[in-house]
Enzyme design. Structure first.
Site, PDB file in Angstrom:
ATOM      1  N   GLY A  25      19.540   3.780 -13.698  1.00 24.80           N
ATOM      2  CA  GLY A  25      20.906   3.519 -13.263  1.00 24.80           C
ATOM      3  C   GLY A  25      21.173   3.962 -11.834  1.00 24.80           C
ATOM      4  N   SER A 115      12.765  -2.217 -22.749  1.00 20.44           N
ATOM      5  CA  SER A 115      11.608  -1.357 -22.491  1.00 20.44           C
ATOM      6  C   SER A 115      10.363  -2.057 -22.985  1.00 20.44           C
ATOM      7  CB  SER A 115      11.779  -0.030 -23.224  1.00 20.44           C
ATOM      8  OG  SER A 115      10.554   0.666 -23.284  1.00 20.44           O
ATOM      9  N   SER A 116       9.241  -1.789 -22.353  1.00 21.16           N
ATOM     10  CA  SER A 116       7.995  -2.446 -22.762  1.00 21.16           C
ATOM     11  C   SER A 116       7.523  -1.985 -24.136  1.00 21.16           C
ATOM     12  CB  SER A 116       6.896  -2.182 -21.731  1.00 21.16           C
ATOM     13  OG  SER A 116       6.649  -0.801 -21.594  1.00 21.16           O
ATOM     14  N   CYS A 117       8.120  -0.915 -24.688  1.00 18.65           N
ATOM     15  CA  CYS A 117       7.715  -0.461 -26.023  1.00 18.65           C
ATOM     16  C   CYS A 117       8.186  -1.413 -27.127  1.00 18.65           C
ATOM     17  CB  CYS A 117       8.229   0.947 -26.288  1.00 18.65           C
ATOM     18  SG  CYS A 117      10.015   1.062 -26.486  1.00 18.65           S
ATOM     19  N   TYR A 144      13.197   3.867 -30.755  1.00 21.17           N
ATOM     20  CA  TYR A 144      13.736   3.385 -29.477  1.00 21.17           C
ATOM     21  C   TYR A 144      13.465   1.891 -29.321  1.00 21.17           C
ATOM     22  CZ  TYR A 144      14.502   3.310 -24.392  1.00 21.17           C
ATOM     23  OH  TYR A 144      14.949   3.045 -23.119  1.00 21.17           O
ATOM     24  N   LYS A 148      16.086  -1.350 -28.740  1.00 23.97           N
ATOM     25  CA  LYS A 148      16.005  -2.234 -27.575  1.00 23.97           C
ATOM     26  C   LYS A 148      15.819  -3.694 -28.002  1.00 23.97           C
ATOM     27  CE  LYS A 148      16.746   0.569 -24.220  1.00 23.97           C
ATOM     28  NZ  LYS A 148      17.965   0.412 -23.397  1.00 23.97           N
ATOM     29  N   PRO A 171      11.452  -3.616 -18.450  1.00 23.61           N
ATOM     30  CA  PRO A 171      10.690  -2.875 -17.439  1.00 23.61           C
ATOM     31  C   PRO A 171       9.435  -2.241 -18.037  1.00 23.61           C
ATOM     32  CG  PRO A 171      12.984  -2.106 -17.614  1.00 23.61           C
ATOM     33  CD  PRO A 171      12.689  -2.923 -18.821  1.00 23.61           C
ATOM     34  N   THR A 172       8.422  -2.116 -17.223  1.00 23.16           N
ATOM     35  CA  THR A 172       7.248  -1.349 -17.610  1.00 23.16           C
ATOM     36  C   THR A 172       7.560   0.142 -17.472  1.00 23.16           C
ATOM     37  OG1 THR A 172       4.861  -1.166 -17.293  1.00 23.16           O
ATOM     38  CG2 THR A 172       6.219  -1.319 -15.292  1.00 23.16           C
ATOM     39  N   ASN A 173       6.557   0.992 -17.584  1.00 23.54           N
ATOM     40  CA  ASN A 173       6.756   2.442 -17.440  1.00 23.54           C
ATOM     41  C   ASN A 173       7.241   2.759 -16.029  1.00 23.54           C
ATOM     42  OD1 ASN A 173       5.474   3.354 -20.069  1.00 23.54           O
ATOM     43  ND2 ASN A 173       3.780   2.237 -19.161  1.00 23.54           N
ATOM     44  N   LEU A 174       8.312   3.523 -15.942  1.00 24.95           N
ATOM     45  CA  LEU A 174       8.947   3.796 -14.662  1.00 24.95           C
ATOM     46  C   LEU A 174       8.721   5.236 -14.209  1.00 24.95           C
ATOM     47  CD1 LEU A 174      12.391   2.112 -15.411  1.00 24.95           C
ATOM     48  CD2 LEU A 174      10.520   1.129 -14.079  1.00 24.95           C
ATOM     49  N   HIS A 187       9.093  11.542 -19.838  1.00 24.93           N
ATOM     50  CA  HIS A 187       8.034  10.550 -19.844  1.00 24.93           C
ATOM     51  C   HIS A 187       6.800  11.090 -19.127  1.00 24.93           C
ATOM     52  CE1 HIS A 187      11.507   7.682 -20.491  1.00 24.93           C
ATOM     53  NE2 HIS A 187      10.683   7.393 -21.461  1.00 24.93           N
ATOM     54  N   TRP A 210      -2.096  15.534 -22.447  1.00 29.14           N
ATOM     55  CA  TRP A 210      -2.137  15.089 -23.843  1.00 29.14           C
ATOM     56  C   TRP A 210      -3.020  13.853 -23.999  1.00 29.14           C
ATOM     57  CZ3 TRP A 210       3.031  15.271 -27.031  1.00 29.14           C
ATOM     58  CH2 TRP A 210       3.408  16.621 -27.204  1.00 29.14           C
ATOM     59  N   ASP A 277      -2.370   9.478 -28.450  1.00 32.19           N
ATOM     60  CA  ASP A 277      -2.525   8.671 -27.235  1.00 32.19           C
ATOM     61  C   ASP A 277      -1.387   7.676 -27.041  1.00 32.19           C
ATOM     62  OD1 ASP A 277      -4.743   9.466 -25.809  1.00 32.19           O
ATOM     63  OD2 ASP A 277      -6.144   8.235 -26.957  1.00 32.19           O
TER      64      ASP A 277
END
Length: 328
Positions: A25, A115-117, A144, A148, A171-174, A187, A210, A277
């Site tokens: 935002g 979100s890409s998830c 989540y 979405k 969006p991909t991972n930001l 994240h 991790w 993972d």
């Protein structure tokens, strides 16, 4: 921003930015300041997007022409696992209330951030919009993801039933300025940045990451996302949602080495294989938005330097907040 012709002109428009204080935002806020529009926002204290009546009252008073829905409860694997009810209920409520109210109060254009998830855990790579709902989700962030997906389908439903010009972007991972640098609930980019910085300060001989380090991830600067969102607001009006990313990925191990280099950490990087993972690979097919004339431009190293500068500016405040939380 270049490419497709403008079909929704932001000049002179009242634009409500839901979630203006978050990482995405605040980046959209920075980008909108280059447009000749009136930006409208409200703090979480003044407007709880989970409350339908509050959202309706705000929309009736503010009368926005356009809305960006960048609000939501976000976090990493641990946060999703610890607060599944909150991640599902809060994010579904935010999507439903903002989208339904935008239609009710005649908003002309809405862009919803997903979100890409949302994609199946083992979706074919790179992931295209056709893969949505074709297989099981990644269990570690399914709550989540489902919220979405509901937001995407709400935008599609209002377009199909009411002709509303509502579109969604994935969006991909930001990463970037304004991220949440919580050591456990943030994240991957923010968590690693903080971990490597504190290891450098303390002189720790090694840093543990991790998982195995082998999953591949795509990372995009949040300011690239913001530019894409404004592009979509102005230049896109179709039913299918659009992926937003760089079109390139790397392993978590490679990414960790880049973070360590930016921070200046010289110790050893080890991997805790007892930790999950997540999905083995998450690369978005960004061919559609590229064909329309938009593509990411901020290199990973440059973008991470900006993020590290933001982290260093805010580090004292971040540590103070953490101490206050521990004392409660």
């Amino acid at each position: 921003m270049s490419g497709a012709p403008v079909i929704f002109d932001l000049r002179g428009k009242r634009v409500f930015l839901a979630g203006h204080a978050g990482m995405a935002g605040s980046a959209i806020m920075r980008r909108l300041e280059r447009e000749d529009c009136d930006i409208i926002f409200a703090s979480r204290r003044d407007l709880d997007l989970r409350q339908a009546e509050a959202v309706d009252h705000f929309m009736a008073q503010a009368k926005p022409d356009a809305v960006f829905v960048a609000a939501g409860k976000v976090g990493g694997i641990r946060a999703n696992a610890t607060f599944p009810a909150d991640f599902l209920a809060d994010n579904v409520a935010i999507a439903l209330n903002t989208i339904r109210s935008a239609h009710r109060y005649a908003v002309k254009k809405l862009v919803f951030l997903g979100s890409s998830c949302i994609y199946p855990r083992l979706a074919p790579q790179p992931m295209s919009p056709d893969a949505l709902l074709t297989g099981p989700l990644e269990p570690t962030n399914q709550w989540y993801a489902i919220a979405k997906i509901a937001g995407i389908k709400l935008c599609e439903a209002y377009r199909l039933q009411h002709g509303a010009d509502f579109v969604s972007v994935m969006p991909t991972n930001l990463y970037g300025p304004g991220d949440n640098y919580h050591p456990e609930d943030s994240h991957v980019p923010a968590a690693l940045l903080r971990r490597f910085h504190e290891a450098k300060i303390s002189g720790a001989p090694s840093v543990t990451v991790w998982g195995t380090g082998s999953p591949r991830r795509e990372f995009m600067a949040v300011d690239d996302l913001a530019d894409a969102c404004v592009f979509v607001m102005k230049c896109y009006s179709e039913l299918p949602f659009l992926n937003i990313g760089t079109g390139e990925d790397l392993t978590i191990a490679e990414f960790a080495r880049i973070v360590a280099e930016v921070v200046g950490y010289r110790g050893k990087i080890t991997f805790d294989r007892s930790q999950p993972d997540g999905a083995p690979r998450k690369l978005l097919d960004v061919s559609r938005i590229n064909e329309l004339g938009w593509r990411a431009t901020i290199p990973l190293g440059e973008g991470f330097q900006r993020m590290y500068a933001d982290f260093l500016e805010r580090y004292d405040a971040i540590r103070t907040e953490a101490k206050q939380q521990q004392s409660h």
